[in-house]
Design an enzyme around this catalytic site. Structure first.
Site, PDB file in Angstrom:
ATOM      1  N   ASP A  13       0.891  -1.338  -0.173  1.00 41.23           N
ATOM      2  CA  ASP A  13      -0.034   0.038  -0.100  1.00 41.23           C
ATOM      3  C   ASP A  13       0.753   1.262  -0.121  1.00 41.23           C
ATOM      4  OD1 ASP A  13      -2.245  -1.556   0.374  1.00 41.23           O
ATOM      5  OD2 ASP A  13      -1.857  -1.784   2.375  1.00 41.23           O
ATOM      6  N   LYS A  16       1.316   2.289  -5.054  1.00 45.01           N
ATOM      7  CA  LYS A  16       1.735   1.728  -6.357  1.00 45.01           C
ATOM      8  C   LYS A  16       1.024   2.334  -7.565  1.00 45.01           C
ATOM      9  CE  LYS A  16       3.228  -2.068  -4.788  1.00 45.01           C
ATOM     10  NZ  LYS A  16       2.510  -3.051  -3.880  1.00 45.01           N
ATOM     11  N   ALA A  39      -4.281  -8.051  -3.542  1.00 47.34           N
ATOM     12  CA  ALA A  39      -3.895  -6.507  -3.952  1.00 47.34           C
ATOM     13  C   ALA A  39      -5.056  -5.596  -4.641  1.00 47.34           C
ATOM     14  CB  ALA A  39      -2.832  -6.564  -4.973  1.00 47.34           C
ATOM     15  N   GLY A  40      -4.702  -4.374  -4.335  1.00 45.19           N
ATOM     16  CA  GLY A  40      -6.059  -3.572  -4.820  1.00 45.19           C
ATOM     17  C   GLY A  40      -5.390  -2.234  -5.294  1.00 45.19           C
ATOM     18  N   HIS A  41      -5.918  -1.834  -6.511  1.00 46.49           N
ATOM     19  CA  HIS A  41      -5.697  -0.496  -7.021  1.00 46.49           C
ATOM     20  C   HIS A  41      -7.069   0.107  -7.194  1.00 46.49           C
ATOM     21  CE1 HIS A  41      -1.459  -1.194  -7.741  1.00 46.49           C
ATOM     22  NE2 HIS A  41      -1.702  -1.855  -8.831  1.00 46.49           N
ATOM     23  N   GLN A 225       1.752  -6.370  -2.805  1.00 48.66           N
ATOM     24  CA  GLN A 225       2.014  -6.279  -1.495  1.00 48.66           C
ATOM     25  C   GLN A 225       3.558  -5.511  -1.261  1.00 48.66           C
ATOM     26  OE1 GLN A 225       1.012  -9.491  -2.998  1.00 48.66           O
ATOM     27  NE2 GLN A 225      -0.787  -8.528  -2.522  1.00 48.66           N
ATOM     28  N   THR A 240       2.459 -12.751   3.367  1.00 49.16           N
ATOM     29  CA  THR A 240       1.547 -13.334   2.306  1.00 49.16           C
ATOM     30  C   THR A 240       2.275 -14.444   1.905  1.00 49.16           C
ATOM     31  OG1 THR A 240       0.256 -12.735   0.510  1.00 49.16           O
ATOM     32  CG2 THR A 240       2.455 -11.886   0.468  1.00 49.16           C
ATOM     33  N   ARG A 304     -10.467  -2.301   5.678  1.00 48.14           N
ATOM     34  CA  ARG A 304      -9.896  -2.239   6.951  1.00 48.14           C
ATOM     35  C   ARG A 304      -9.014  -1.067   7.014  1.00 48.14           C
ATOM     36  NH1 ARG A 304      -6.775  -7.873   7.681  1.00 48.14           N
ATOM     37  NH2 ARG A 304      -6.214  -7.463   5.528  1.00 48.14           N
ATOM     38  N   LEU A 333       4.018  12.420   0.516  1.00 53.03           N
ATOM     39  CA  LEU A 333       4.639  13.170   1.128  1.00 53.03           C
ATOM     40  C   LEU A 333       3.895  14.406   1.738  1.00 53.03           C
ATOM     41  CD1 LEU A 333       7.647  14.156   2.275  1.00 53.03           C
ATOM     42  CD2 LEU A 333       7.748  15.572   0.344  1.00 53.03           C
TER      43      LEU A 333
HETATM   44  P1  IMP Z   1      -2.918 -12.815   2.335  1.00 54.26           P
HETATM   45  O1  IMP Z   1      -2.111 -12.197   1.380  1.00 54.26           O
HETATM   46  O2  IMP Z   1      -4.545 -12.446   1.964  1.00 54.26           O
HETATM   47  O3  IMP Z   1      -2.777 -14.268   2.450  1.00 54.26           O
HETATM   48  O4  IMP Z   1      -2.717 -11.840   3.679  1.00 54.26           O
HETATM   49  C1  IMP Z   1      -1.431 -11.932   4.284  1.00 54.26           C
HETATM   50  C2  IMP Z   1      -0.891 -10.800   4.897  1.00 54.26           C
HETATM   51  O5  IMP Z   1      -0.873  -9.992   3.955  1.00 54.26           O
HETATM   52  C3  IMP Z   1      -2.269  -9.986   5.708  1.00 54.26           C
HETATM   53  O6  IMP Z   1      -1.552  -9.253   7.017  1.00 54.26           O
HETATM   54  C4  IMP Z   1      -2.667  -9.178   4.733  1.00 54.26           C
HETATM   55  O7  IMP Z   1      -3.239  -7.819   5.460  1.00 54.26           O
HETATM   56  C5  IMP Z   1      -1.477  -8.869   3.999  1.00 54.26           C
HETATM   57  N1  IMP Z   1      -1.697  -8.077   2.621  1.00 54.26           N
HETATM   58  C6  IMP Z   1      -2.133  -9.274   1.450  1.00 54.26           C
HETATM   59  N2  IMP Z   1      -1.983  -8.242   0.629  1.00 54.26           N
HETATM   60  C7  IMP Z   1      -1.688  -6.928   0.625  1.00 54.26           C
HETATM   61  C8  IMP Z   1      -1.650  -5.761   0.043  1.00 54.26           C
HETATM   62  O8  IMP Z   1      -2.119  -5.513  -1.125  1.00 54.26           O
HETATM   63  N3  IMP Z   1      -1.579  -4.744   0.950  1.00 54.26           N
HETATM   64  C9  IMP Z   1      -1.261  -4.641   2.379  1.00 54.26           C
HETATM   65  N4  IMP Z   1      -1.377  -6.045   2.813  1.00 54.26           N
HETATM   66  C10 IMP Z   1      -1.636  -7.078   2.168  1.00 54.26           C
END
Ligand code: IMP
Length: 431
Positions: A13, A16, A39-41, A225, A240, A304, A333
């Site tokens: 986060d 990116k 992930a998410g954009h 990530q 992850t 969240r 910044l």
């Molecule tokens: P998972 O990737 O869903 O298995 O989650 C494992 C850990 O990675 C957790 O703490 C998630 O909150 C974190 N996580 C997974 N993808 C992201 C992301 O794109 N940004 C921030 N944290 C992530």
């Protein structure tokens, strides 16, 4: 300079989307090499917003082809949902789809039983705060050699056997967690429903990416990530299940290290983390709330609130080391504007004494050592060059650059595309 990797230097986060968008102006290919719908954009299209989790943000540039490489895990239903949304918002069309988006036939499929297991675990004592998208269980199946690469969908009888075997393997786990799994029949119904649209997108993507590099075309490897969530180099077990670090660009897309020309580390001007796990510079006070609200620090996948904290210079030095970061894109910044003072973590107090190293294995007990720097009050969004920034902001940047040993390539001073100071563009011959 064709092969450039963009990698998050913290816990993901880092902003990116904006930096990748800036760099993809010229890129022929944008390649995602790890992770999945965790992930998410947020893509801003006119007044509308589209959240993509699998498709790289490069999809908005019509001259760019997006590749989902074999290091990824892909929920085929979600992928089609994203494609449909992009088509309905006129960012993609059916005719150009296959030439704009290519998916590795060896990327593994996330199927409903993966999502079920991920969610059941998150209700129990072993919860780590995952995104519950089935990412971890899918990579577990891959490592256990019972996963289902998307290419297997070409043969329904084979897929049916693999689905039955995987569900059988996960059943005792689901039972122990007090839950149930979808039936093989339901899973196969889904496979049959998505298959005709997924198969035409599949290719051996390593050949696609290498061909582009051989032709000297600009290729951007988009990490998802961040470094501290990496399975090998992150804050295990709060990580992850993939390799977001720069080496993952090679293994995850089938490209040799000799093809990578520059690694850009994304650094947010402060630190955030979603989910559980140690976070030594976390702020649980009003300053933390202020950073969260000003920086809109709410997860784009799960909504969240993100945990917020000061910048961790030992953590960044660690990220520079494990990724081989050549240049930094510093984001957000502007979110720091308005603070009277800014603290930076410069080292750690550990049982073995003071250290400048990031205590990756002792993060829960090590105590950060801070230095206080002056803050600045004014808005900085209109700054076009470093000299336009307030002295205190420049001092903050100088300190970061000096301490982490990698130069600043980009400084983002606002959310808009033009609110960016570009000191070195990786695809513009270095300037
Ligand atoms: P998972 O990737 O869903 O298995 O989650 C494992 C850990 O990675 C957790 O703490 C998630 O909150 C974190 N996580 C997974 N993808 C992201 C992301 O794109 N940004 C921030 N944290 C992530």
């Amino acid at each position: 300079m064709p092969g450039v990797v963009v990698v998050g230097a913290q816990w993901g986060d880092e902003g990116k989307g904006k930096v990748v968008d800036l760099f993809t102006e010229r890129a022929k290919l944008v390649v995602r090499y790890a992770g999945g719908p965790n992930a998410g954009h947020t893509l801003v299209v006119g007044d509308e917003k589209i959240i993509v989790r699998l498709v790289p943000s490069g999809i908005l540039r019509t001259g760019t082809r997006c590749v989902l490489a074999q290091g990824m895990v892909i929920d085929p239903d979600r992928l089609l949902g994203e494609i449909d949304e992009l088509i309905s918002k006129k960012k993609l069309d059916h005719d150009s789809l296959a030439s704009r988006l290519t998916v590795s036939d060896r990327a593994h499929a996330i199927l409903p039983y993966h999502v079920a297991i991920d969610s059941l675990r998150e209700k129990g004592d072993a919860a780590i705060g995952t995104t519950k998208r089935g990412v971890g269980p899918c990579y577990e199946d891959k490592a256990a050699r019972r996963g289902i690469p998307l290419g297997a969908f070409r043969d329904l009888a084979r897929t049916e056997k693999l689905v039955a075997a995987a569900i059988e393997a996960w059943s005792p786990v689901a039972k122990a967690l007090g839950g149930e799994l979808p039936s093989p029949r339901d899973v196969m119904d889904l496979v049959r429903r998505v298959r005709d649209r997924i198969l035409p997108l599949l290719a051996e993507t390593s050949a696609v990416v290498n061909d582009a590099l051989v032709k000297n075309e600009d290729v951007l490897f988009e990490g998802a990530q961040g470094t501290l969530l990496d399975l090998d180099h992150g804050t295990y077990p709060f990580v992850t299940s993939s390799t977001p670090t720069s080496g993952g660009a090679c293994t995850g897309s089938g490209v040799g290290p000799t093809r990578i020309d520059r690694v850009i580390g994304l650094v947010k001007a402060y630190t955030t983390r979603v989910g559980g796990g140690p976070f030594p510079t976390e702020l649980t006070d009003a300053v933390g709330d202020r950073l969260r609200n000003a920086g809109q620090e709410f997860g784009s996948v799960t909504g969240r609130p993100r945990r917020t904290g000061w910048l961790d210079l030992p953590g960044l030095r660690y990220a520079v080391r494990v990724n081989g970061i050549d240049g930094v894109a510093l984001t957000k910044l502007d979110v720091m504007s308005g603070l009277d003072e800014i603290m930076v973590c410069v080292g750690y107090e550990t049982p073995a004494g003071r250290s400048r190293e990031f205590p990756i294995d002792d993060l829960a007990t090590a105590k950060p050592i801070y230095e206080t720097m002056r803050g600045w009050k004014e808005s900085i969004a209109s700054a076009k060059k470093l000299a336009d920034l307030p002295d205190a902001a420049r001092a903050y940047l100088d300190r970061i650059e000096k301490e982490i040993g990698a130069p600043l390539d980009v400084v983002s001073v606002g959310s808009r595309r033009d609110e960016t100071i570009v000191l070195r563009h990786p695809f513009h011959g270095g300037s």
